[in-house]
Scaffold this motif. Sequence first.
Motif, PDB file in Angstrom:
ATOM      1  N   ILE A 139     -25.683  84.783 130.489  1.00 44.65           N
ATOM      2  CA  ILE A 139     -25.081  85.432 131.667  1.00 44.65           C
ATOM      3  C   ILE A 139     -26.073  86.404 132.298  1.00 44.65           C
ATOM      4  N   LEU A 140     -26.812  87.146 131.468  1.00 38.63           N
ATOM      5  CA  LEU A 140     -27.822  88.075 131.985  1.00 38.63           C
ATOM      6  C   LEU A 140     -28.942  87.344 132.720  1.00 38.63           C
ATOM      7  N   ILE A 141     -29.376  86.215 132.183  1.00 34.54           N
ATOM      8  CA  ILE A 141     -30.425  85.429 132.838  1.00 34.54           C
ATOM      9  C   ILE A 141     -29.954  84.954 134.212  1.00 34.54           C
ATOM     10  N   ILE A 142     -28.728  84.438 134.272  1.00 36.79           N
ATOM     11  CA  ILE A 142     -28.167  83.976 135.549  1.00 36.79           C
ATOM     12  C   ILE A 142     -28.098  85.132 136.544  1.00 36.79           C
ATOM     13  N   THR A 143     -27.636  86.300 136.067  1.00 35.23           N
ATOM     14  CA  THR A 143     -27.507  87.482 136.929  1.00 35.23           C
ATOM     15  C   THR A 143     -28.855  87.926 137.473  1.00 35.23           C
ATOM     16  N   ILE A 144     -29.855  88.023 136.587  1.00 36.84           N
ATOM     17  CA  ILE A 144     -31.192  88.461 137.001  1.00 36.84           C
ATOM     18  C   ILE A 144     -31.814  87.468 137.980  1.00 36.84           C
ATOM     19  N   TYR A 145     -31.680  86.177 137.707  1.00 36.22           N
ATOM     20  CA  TYR A 145     -32.247  85.169 138.603  1.00 36.22           C
ATOM     21  C   TYR A 145     -31.595  85.233 139.983  1.00 36.22           C
ATOM     22  N   LEU A 146     -30.275  85.379 140.013  1.00 27.96           N
ATOM     23  CA  LEU A 146     -29.566  85.470 141.293  1.00 27.96           C
ATOM     24  C   LEU A 146     -29.993  86.715 142.066  1.00 27.96           C
ATOM     25  N   PHE A 147     -30.197  87.819 141.349  1.00 29.23           N
ATOM     26  CA  PHE A 147     -30.604  89.056 142.015  1.00 29.23           C
ATOM     27  C   PHE A 147     -32.003  88.944 142.604  1.00 29.23           C
ATOM     28  N   ILE A 148     -32.954  88.432 141.837  1.00 31.90           N
ATOM     29  CA  ILE A 148     -34.338  88.396 142.333  1.00 31.90           C
ATOM     30  C   ILE A 148     -34.509  87.376 143.456  1.00 31.90           C
ATOM     31  N   ILE A 149     -33.598  86.411 143.571  1.00 30.84           N
ATOM     32  CA  ILE A 149     -33.671  85.462 144.682  1.00 30.84           C
ATOM     33  C   ILE A 149     -33.304  86.155 145.991  1.00 30.84           C
ATOM     34  N   LYS A 150     -32.118  86.752 146.047  1.00 32.59           N
ATOM     35  CA  LYS A 150     -31.643  87.334 147.305  1.00 32.59           C
ATOM     36  C   LYS A 150     -31.914  88.840 147.368  1.00 32.59           C
ATOM     37  N   GLY A 151     -31.533  89.567 146.320  1.00 33.02           N
ATOM     38  CA  GLY A 151     -31.774  91.006 146.299  1.00 33.02           C
ATOM     39  C   GLY A 151     -33.250  91.336 146.339  1.00 33.02           C
ATOM     40  N   GLY A 152     -34.059  90.525 145.654  1.00 27.29           N
ATOM     41  CA  GLY A 152     -35.506  90.741 145.673  1.00 27.29           C
ATOM     42  C   GLY A 152     -36.085  90.570 147.062  1.00 27.29           C
ATOM     43  N   SER A 153     -35.581  89.587 147.808  1.00 25.15           N
ATOM     44  CA  SER A 153     -36.065  89.358 149.175  1.00 25.15           C
ATOM     45  C   SER A 153     -35.727  90.538 150.081  1.00 25.15           C
ATOM     46  N   ILE A 154     -34.521  91.086 149.922  1.00 27.62           N
ATOM     47  CA  ILE A 154     -34.120  92.256 150.714  1.00 27.62           C
ATOM     48  C   ILE A 154     -35.002  93.456 150.369  1.00 27.62           C
ATOM     49  N   LEU A 155     -35.282  93.636 149.095  1.00 27.29           N
ATOM     50  CA  LEU A 155     -36.142  94.742 148.666  1.00 27.29           C
ATOM     51  C   LEU A 155     -37.536  94.644 149.280  1.00 27.29           C
ATOM     52  N   ILE A 156     -38.089  93.444 149.336  1.00 27.44           N
ATOM     53  CA  ILE A 156     -39.425  93.264 149.910  1.00 27.44           C
ATOM     54  C   ILE A 156     -39.418  93.598 151.392  1.00 27.44           C
ATOM     55  N   VAL A 157     -38.380  93.165 152.123  1.00 25.60           N
ATOM     56  CA  VAL A 157     -38.269  93.490 153.545  1.00 25.60           C
ATOM     57  C   VAL A 157     -38.222  94.998 153.741  1.00 25.60           C
ATOM     58  N   LEU A 158     -37.452  95.678 152.907  1.00 17.35           N
ATOM     59  CA  LEU A 158     -37.340  97.138 153.014  1.00 17.35           C
ATOM     60  C   LEU A 158     -38.643  97.829 152.642  1.00 17.35           C
ATOM     61  N   LEU A 159     -39.365  97.282 151.671  1.00 19.01           N
ATOM     62  CA  LEU A 159     -40.672  97.834 151.303  1.00 19.01           C
ATOM     63  C   LEU A 159     -41.668  97.711 152.451  1.00 19.01           C
ATOM     64  N   LEU A 160     -41.625  96.589 153.146  1.00 22.47           N
ATOM     65  CA  LEU A 160     -42.537  96.371 154.267  1.00 22.47           C
ATOM     66  C   LEU A 160     -42.219  97.298 155.438  1.00 22.47           C
ATOM     67  N   LYS A 161     -40.986  97.757 155.519  1.00 21.80           N
ATOM     68  CA  LYS A 161     -40.598  98.703 156.573  1.00 21.80           C
ATOM     69  C   LYS A 161     -40.973 100.141 156.214  1.00 21.80           C
ATOM     70  N   LEU A 162     -41.228 100.383 154.930  1.00 22.27           N
ATOM     71  CA  LEU A 162     -41.436 101.743 154.444  1.00 22.27           C
ATOM     72  C   LEU A 162     -42.620 102.472 155.091  1.00 22.27           C
ATOM     73  N   PRO A 163     -43.805 101.849 155.247  1.00 23.02           N
ATOM     74  CA  PRO A 163     -44.925 102.575 155.878  1.00 23.02           C
ATOM     75  C   PRO A 163     -44.595 103.084 157.276  1.00 23.02           C
ATOM     76  N   LYS A 164     -43.911 102.253 158.056  1.00 21.78           N
ATOM     77  CA  LYS A 164     -43.538 102.661 159.404  1.00 21.78           C
ATOM     78  C   LYS A 164     -42.536 103.808 159.372  1.00 21.78           C
ATOM     79  N   GLU A 165     -41.599 103.746 158.452  1.00 17.72           N
ATOM     80  CA  GLU A 165     -40.589 104.808 158.325  1.00 17.72           C
ATOM     81  C   GLU A 165     -41.228 106.124 157.900  1.00 17.72           C
ATOM     82  N   LEU A 166     -42.225 106.043 157.011  1.00 19.96           N
ATOM     83  CA  LEU A 166     -42.890 107.257 156.536  1.00 19.96           C
ATOM     84  C   LEU A 166     -43.754 107.897 157.620  1.00 19.96           C
ATOM     85  N   SER A 167     -44.173 107.098 158.598  1.00 15.61           N
ATOM     86  CA  SER A 167     -45.046 107.617 159.650  1.00 15.61           C
ATOM     87  C   SER A 167     -44.285 108.356 160.753  1.00 15.61           C
TER      88      SER A 167
END
Length: 285
Positions: A139-167
């Motif tokens: 169950i943990l493996i399924i949960t982690i895989y599901l998170f890194i597929i969609k949640g991981g993609s959202i995190l990367i988008v937010l990380l890429l926005k971070l430099p502009k936000e900090l400026s």
Amino acid sequence: MFRILIICLLILSHVIADFYIQKESLVKKKMLETKYILYHSLHFGILSIFLTIIFMNRLLFIYILILTGLHFIIDYLKIKITIYVNNHLSIVPFLGDQFLHILLIILFSYMINGMDTYWLKNYLENFRIVNINTIIFIILIITIYLFIIKGGSILIVLLLKLPKELSIKKTQKLKDILKNIIKFKNKVTSEEIAASNCDNNKNDSPKYGTVIGILERLIIVTLIITNNYTAISFVVAIKAIARFKELQENKDDFVQKFIIGTLGSFFIAILAGTFLEFIYSKLFN
């Protein structure tokens, strides 16, 4: 162990409700009307009941109802806070939201006595489920895989926005905050934009970068839990070779975006893989 199994199922419910059931249309509606936040919270509650139905009793049902209410409150406050500060450092509310949801699931399960009662033990014994640890880990493996597929993609988008936000200058932030007090309902949070960007859209160009990021995270997590650490270097090499021409040209700060995206994606994958490896050692050693 039975309590841990229920915790894992509830966290799985949270991941599915937040990243898969919640589509772009619902994301946008949540910005305008509170009732759609309630609908989203009910998705979590109903899914939690469905996944834990074989263990259901009055105590667990009340526990899920409380978590559903808290899910609504956390999401409501996150949207208000993010819009209020005009999406500055938008990754912070996202991480805070996920952390609070999971923390409350764990805390409430330990605060309520009687979760490991005879009815759970009898059920598992009657159906001859011997190794509960294996079920928990799957169950943990399924949960982690599901998170890194969609949640991981959202995190990367937010990380890429971070430099502009900090400026953005502090004075501009204050002006934006005052402006948002007046025009609250017309705003959309960066997290919701990121979620929308991760959804499929027929009019969009192919999301090759997103798919590559998902694959690299899945591969790295799998390599870590199977103890094939050296193979991770091949993932890095393949990605660098594939992007070599774009790295040379460096159009629109591609190199900086490539480094942020890659390091962020690797960090998420390594963290997830290390967590699973740690849990495995605790369950089976």
